[in-house]
Write an enzyme that holds these catalytic residues in place. Structure first.
Site, PDB file in Angstrom:
ATOM      1  N   ARG A 182       0.794  -1.232   0.000  1.00  0.00           N
ATOM      2  CA  ARG A 182       0.000   0.000   0.000  1.00  0.00           C
ATOM      3  C   ARG A 182       0.826   1.281   0.000  1.00  0.00           C
ATOM      4  O   ARG A 182       0.412   2.278  -0.590  1.00  0.00           O
ATOM      5  CB  ARG A 182      -0.958  -0.015   1.187  1.00  0.00           C
ATOM      6  CG  ARG A 182      -2.240  -0.721   0.820  1.00  0.00           C
ATOM      7  CD  ARG A 182      -3.215  -0.692   1.936  1.00  0.00           C
ATOM      8  NE  ARG A 182      -2.565  -1.213   3.141  1.00  0.00           N
ATOM      9  CZ  ARG A 182      -3.204  -1.468   4.277  1.00  0.00           C
ATOM     10  NH1 ARG A 182      -4.472  -1.239   4.379  1.00  0.00           N
ATOM     11  NH2 ARG A 182      -2.556  -1.939   5.319  1.00  0.00           N
ATOM     12  N   LYS A 193       2.150 -19.359   4.689  1.00  0.00           N
ATOM     13  CA  LYS A 193       1.422 -19.966   5.799  1.00  0.00           C
ATOM     14  C   LYS A 193       0.821 -18.852   6.672  1.00  0.00           C
ATOM     15  O   LYS A 193       1.404 -17.775   6.703  1.00  0.00           O
ATOM     16  CB  LYS A 193       2.410 -20.855   6.548  1.00  0.00           C
ATOM     17  CG  LYS A 193       2.506 -20.640   8.028  1.00  0.00           C
ATOM     18  CD  LYS A 193       3.449 -21.552   8.721  1.00  0.00           C
ATOM     19  CE  LYS A 193       3.125 -21.573  10.167  1.00  0.00           C
ATOM     20  NZ  LYS A 193       3.461 -20.355  10.900  1.00  0.00           N
ATOM     21  N   ASP A 235       5.353 -24.222   2.995  1.00  0.00           N
ATOM     22  CA  ASP A 235       5.700 -24.499   4.389  1.00  0.00           C
ATOM     23  C   ASP A 235       7.219 -24.450   4.402  1.00  0.00           C
ATOM     24  O   ASP A 235       7.873 -25.326   3.842  1.00  0.00           O
ATOM     25  CB  ASP A 235       5.210 -25.890   4.796  1.00  0.00           C
ATOM     26  CG  ASP A 235       5.508 -26.159   6.257  1.00  0.00           C
ATOM     27  OD1 ASP A 235       6.628 -25.849   6.702  1.00  0.00           O
ATOM     28  OD2 ASP A 235       4.626 -26.668   6.952  1.00  0.00           O
ATOM     29  N   HIS A 236       7.767 -23.426   5.022  1.00  0.00           N
ATOM     30  CA  HIS A 236       9.202 -23.211   4.811  1.00  0.00           C
ATOM     31  C   HIS A 236      10.060 -24.338   5.400  1.00  0.00           C
ATOM     32  O   HIS A 236      11.231 -24.460   5.066  1.00  0.00           O
ATOM     33  CB  HIS A 236       9.643 -21.821   5.289  1.00  0.00           C
ATOM     34  CG  HIS A 236       9.841 -21.713   6.769  1.00  0.00           C
ATOM     35  ND1 HIS A 236       8.812 -21.506   7.636  1.00  0.00           N
ATOM     36  CD2 HIS A 236      10.951 -21.773   7.527  1.00  0.00           C
ATOM     37  CE1 HIS A 236       9.286 -21.447   8.866  1.00  0.00           C
ATOM     38  NE2 HIS A 236      10.593 -21.602   8.830  1.00  0.00           N
ATOM     39  N   LYS A 273      13.997 -26.552   4.012  1.00  0.00           N
ATOM     40  CA  LYS A 273      15.244 -26.795   4.747  1.00  0.00           C
ATOM     41  C   LYS A 273      15.910 -28.057   4.208  1.00  0.00           C
ATOM     42  O   LYS A 273      15.260 -29.099   4.087  1.00  0.00           O
ATOM     43  CB  LYS A 273      14.947 -26.958   6.247  1.00  0.00           C
ATOM     44  CG  LYS A 273      14.428 -25.678   6.900  1.00  0.00           C
ATOM     45  CD  LYS A 273      14.173 -25.903   8.382  1.00  0.00           C
ATOM     46  CE  LYS A 273      13.398 -24.750   9.011  1.00  0.00           C
ATOM     47  NZ  LYS A 273      14.205 -23.597   9.362  1.00  0.00           N
ATOM     48  N   GLU A 275      12.291 -23.348  20.624  1.00  0.00           N
ATOM     49  CA  GLU A 275      12.812 -22.013  20.312  1.00  0.00           C
ATOM     50  C   GLU A 275      13.121 -21.302  21.616  1.00  0.00           C
ATOM     51  O   GLU A 275      12.358 -21.427  22.581  1.00  0.00           O
ATOM     52  CB  GLU A 275      11.765 -21.204  19.550  1.00  0.00           C
ATOM     53  CG  GLU A 275      11.459 -21.769  18.182  1.00  0.00           C
ATOM     54  CD  GLU A 275      10.500 -20.877  17.419  1.00  0.00           C
ATOM     55  OE1 GLU A 275      10.979 -20.088  16.583  1.00  0.00           O
ATOM     56  OE2 GLU A 275       9.298 -20.949  17.676  1.00  0.00           O
ATOM     57  N   ASP A 328       0.307 -22.448  15.131  1.00  0.00           N
ATOM     58  CA  ASP A 328       1.482 -21.840  14.524  1.00  0.00           C
ATOM     59  C   ASP A 328       2.488 -22.891  14.028  1.00  0.00           C
ATOM     60  O   ASP A 328       3.156 -22.684  13.024  1.00  0.00           O
ATOM     61  CB  ASP A 328       2.154 -20.929  15.572  1.00  0.00           C
ATOM     62  CG  ASP A 328       3.247 -20.054  14.993  1.00  0.00           C
ATOM     63  OD1 ASP A 328       3.028 -19.471  13.918  1.00  0.00           O
ATOM     64  OD2 ASP A 328       4.330 -19.953  15.612  1.00  0.00           O
ATOM     65  N   HIS A 331       4.464 -27.212  10.131  1.00  0.00           N
ATOM     66  CA  HIS A 331       5.854 -27.655  10.207  1.00  0.00           C
ATOM     67  C   HIS A 331       6.003 -29.062  10.814  1.00  0.00           C
ATOM     68  O   HIS A 331       6.674 -29.924  10.261  1.00  0.00           O
ATOM     69  CB  HIS A 331       6.684 -26.681  11.044  1.00  0.00           C
ATOM     70  CG  HIS A 331       6.582 -25.267  10.583  1.00  0.00           C
ATOM     71  ND1 HIS A 331       6.404 -24.920   9.263  1.00  0.00           N
ATOM     72  CD2 HIS A 331       6.616 -24.091  11.259  1.00  0.00           C
ATOM     73  CE1 HIS A 331       6.345 -23.600   9.164  1.00  0.00           C
ATOM     74  NE2 HIS A 331       6.469 -23.080  10.356  1.00  0.00           N
ATOM     75  N   LYS A 364       7.963 -21.739  22.767  1.00  0.00           N
ATOM     76  CA  LYS A 364       8.830 -20.556  22.782  1.00  0.00           C
ATOM     77  C   LYS A 364       9.409 -20.389  24.187  1.00  0.00           C
ATOM     78  O   LYS A 364       8.838 -20.877  25.157  1.00  0.00           O
ATOM     79  CB  LYS A 364       8.019 -19.320  22.412  1.00  0.00           C
ATOM     80  CG  LYS A 364       7.348 -19.462  21.038  1.00  0.00           C
ATOM     81  CD  LYS A 364       7.595 -18.276  20.159  1.00  0.00           C
ATOM     82  CE  LYS A 364       6.907 -18.418  18.822  1.00  0.00           C
ATOM     83  NZ  LYS A 364       7.858 -18.563  17.717  1.00  0.00           N
TER      84      LYS A 364
HETATM   85  C1  BG6 Z   1       7.070 -19.819  11.711  1.00  0.00           C
HETATM   86  C2  BG6 Z   1       6.284 -19.525  12.971  1.00  0.00           C
HETATM   87  O1  BG6 Z   1       6.254 -20.441  10.760  1.00  0.00           O
HETATM   88  O2  BG6 Z   1       8.159 -20.675  12.030  1.00  0.00           O
HETATM   89  C3  BG6 Z   1       7.192 -18.883  14.003  1.00  0.00           C
HETATM   90  O3  BG6 Z   1       5.195 -18.661  12.667  1.00  0.00           O
HETATM   91  C4  BG6 Z   1       8.411 -19.733  14.257  1.00  0.00           C
HETATM   92  O4  BG6 Z   1       6.493 -18.642  15.218  1.00  0.00           O
HETATM   93  C5  BG6 Z   1       9.081 -20.112  12.936  1.00  0.00           C
HETATM   94  O5  BG6 Z   1       9.312 -18.986  15.052  1.00  0.00           O
HETATM   95  C6  BG6 Z   1      10.175 -21.132  13.162  1.00  0.00           C
HETATM   96  O6  BG6 Z   1      10.892 -21.282  11.985  1.00  0.00           O
HETATM   97  P1  BG6 Z   1      12.431 -21.701  11.991  1.00  0.00           P
HETATM   98  O7  BG6 Z   1      12.791 -21.791  10.547  1.00  0.00           O
HETATM   99  O8  BG6 Z   1      13.157 -20.627  12.732  1.00  0.00           O
HETATM  100  O9  BG6 Z   1      12.479 -23.007  12.702  1.00  0.00           O
END
Ligand code: BG6
Length: 505
Positions: free
Chosen positions: A53, A160, A189-190, A194, A228, A247, A252, A352
């Site tokens: 925007r 996501k 889904d990242h 990896k 984390e 989340d 994941h 977390k």
């Molecule tokens: C994200 C979550 O999809 O993945 C975050 O929304 C999380 O809360 C993150 O911290 C973790 O990703 P990675 O690659 O650091 O393990």
């Protein structure tokens, strides 16, 4: 799988990023494009159009991204690669809900494509809040910007989360499929980007030695930890509406479970692989309400000390209400109800403000019948374990018992350890490189299919229902810097097991 290993540059195309002034673009997408460019994996005929925007000229957009890249890349910022990408970056100010913006976008896409020879192949990256996904796709469809013709392809990547529960995921699938065919849809889904996650399949199916053991006859249980040490940082507002379960788990962690438990696919084609992943997810029977009470644990962090620093409680984080009942920790026991995995529990935990950052899958094998070593200290010897360390300190280790040298028979646990960096060096990666590259090549293997997202939400639905009906009364229930609430330990001790210490923590 794509021919990424062969290192061919991807197809000529224009990438259109919705949400271009956001965090994802800055932290992941642009760094990933720079890494791809550095490795020669982007076409010479490639360009990017950022849409968001705020008013900005092309030059201001380039300067902003350059500043971000320099700041984030620090010592690894590469002037030459930036000089390659910079003239390929364009910007358009526009609102996702404004149909006029799509006319302007279309004109710019055609102009940019023709200037760079991108053959009018386009992919859209929806790096926006998920509530805009359906609308963006509808608008793109109405403006005729998703229709493929001749050899020109159109694809859409969805960041996501894909839905916030089963109903919303189904609705979103229906909405986007009114405009796009499934093969144009790339649900990201990242974790699948990896290297170590991709390696789970290679490890299992390219080696003859592990797969014969990969079943209930030899495996006692599986533990998955995604820990984390960070809190919710600047994302309190989003996180409080999501919580750790939504989340991390249906996306994941379920990717990790499906790759660990799936049957060998008949080929590495996108659908062959995803058929097996989907089957594995369908084998996880959703819990009854009683099972939710027995087999799940939720927690929220209070104050504490993490990595030597004082940490504030979740309820004091920015954007979080001071009576929030959102969970920042989840543990549960699941079973994959099929022939291979009958009776093998899968324990998972994520949270977390835990003592460290570690993503690990531990496969614990059955104890050997130790009759032979009855008179030794064998009972104290842990069973053999295979640990897949997905991050950090990526690697795989196998621990087993060995004789301690000496005249008396004593056994001890020893470790065979493989570290990626010893063999392959450390390549900078955001996890998005491979996914962007595959999308440009039309390979959806590492993206979630509609049925996978729906199966995942189906598994967590009863947990969300029970948790909603019975709000937690004891939050916060774990100190920052600890491994979550006591109940997470009890989940395993009840079964005569305990959480393994993460190698990285
Ligand atoms: C994200 C979550 O999809 O993945 C975050 O929304 C999380 O809360 C993150 O911290 C973790 O990703 P990675 O690659 O650091 O393990």
């Amino acid at each position: 799988m794509s021919n990424g290993a062969a290192g061919q540059p991807a197809d000529p195309c224009v990438m259109v990023i919705f949400g271009a002034s956001g965090d994802l673009t800055k932290r992941k997408l642009i760094p990933a494009l720079l890494n791809l460019a550095k490795d020669g994996l982007l076409s010479e005929h490639f360009a990017v159009i950022g849409v968001s925007r705020s008013e900005m000229s092309h030059d201001e957009f380039r300067q902003k991204l350059r500043g971000d890249a320099e700041e984030l890349g620090a010592s690894s910022f590469d002037q030459e690669t930036w000089a390659w990408l910079e003239p390929r970056l364009y910007y358009l100010a526009g609102d996702i809900g404004d149909s006029d913006a799509y006319g302007r976008l279309r004109a710019l896409m055609e102009e940019v494509s023709d200037r760079h020879g991108a053959k009018r192949n386009y992919f859209y990256y929806l790096a926006t809040a998920p509530r805009f996904f359906a609308e963006a796709v509808e608008q793109l469809g109405a403006a005729g910007m998703t229709q493929e013709d001749d050899d020109r392809w159109r694809r859409v990547i969805f960041e996501k989360p894909f839905g916030t529960d089963l109903d919303s995921a189904r609705k979103l699938n229906q909405d986007v499929r009114k405009v796009l065919s499934e093969r144009q849809i790339y649900r990201i889904d990242h974790y699948l980007g990896k290297e170590t996650v991709q390696n789970i399949m290679v490890f299992r199916f390219a080696n003859g030695i592990f797969e014969p053991l990969w079943n209930h006859r030899y495996i006692d249980h599986v533990q998955i930890t995604v820990a984390e040490s960070i809190g919710v940082e600047e994302r309190g507002g989003y996180y409080d509406t999501s919580g750790a379960l939504r989340d991390m788990v249906p996306n994941h962690i379920f990717q990790l479970i499906s790759l660990t438990t799936m049957e060998p696919p008949v080929s590495f084609d996108a659908d062959a692989v995803r058929d097996e992943q989907a089957k594995a997810l369908r084998s996880i029977t959703p819990m009854t309400p009683e099972e939710v009470l027995q087999m799940t644990v939720r927690g929220q962090y209070g104050e504490g000390v993490v990595n030597g620093e004082n940490a504030i409680p979740y309820r004091s984080e920015k954007g979080v209400p001071d009576d929030s009942t959102t969970e920042t920790f989840v543990a549960m026991k699941l079973t994959v109800d099929n022939w291979r995995w009958a009776g093998v529990p899968i324990y998972l935990r994520t949270g977390k403000r835990l003592p460290g950052r570690a993503t690990e899958i531990a496969i614990q094998f059955n104890r050997a019948p130790f009759m032979l070593f009855r008179k030794t200290d064998v009972d104290r010897l842990p069973p053999s374990r295979l640990i897949l360390r997905l991050q950090p300190d990526e690697g795989i280790s196998l621990s087993f018992g060995a004789k301690v040298p000496g005249p008396v028979v004593h056994l001890d646990a020893v470790n065979m350890d493989f570290k990626y960096k010893d063999y392959f060096g450390a390549t900078p990666s955001t996890g998005y490189e491979r996914l962007l590259y595959d999308c440009m090549l039309g390979d959806a293997t590492l993206f979630q299919r509609a049925d996978m997202t729906e199966s995942s939400w189906k598994i967590v639905a009863p947990i969300m229902d029970v948790w909603k009906a019975l709000p937690p009364r004891n939050f916060p229930n774990y100190e920052s810097g600890t491994w979550g609430p006591k109940a997470a330990d009890e989940l395993l001790t009840r079964d005569g097991r305990k959480w393994l210490r993460c190698a990285a923590c």
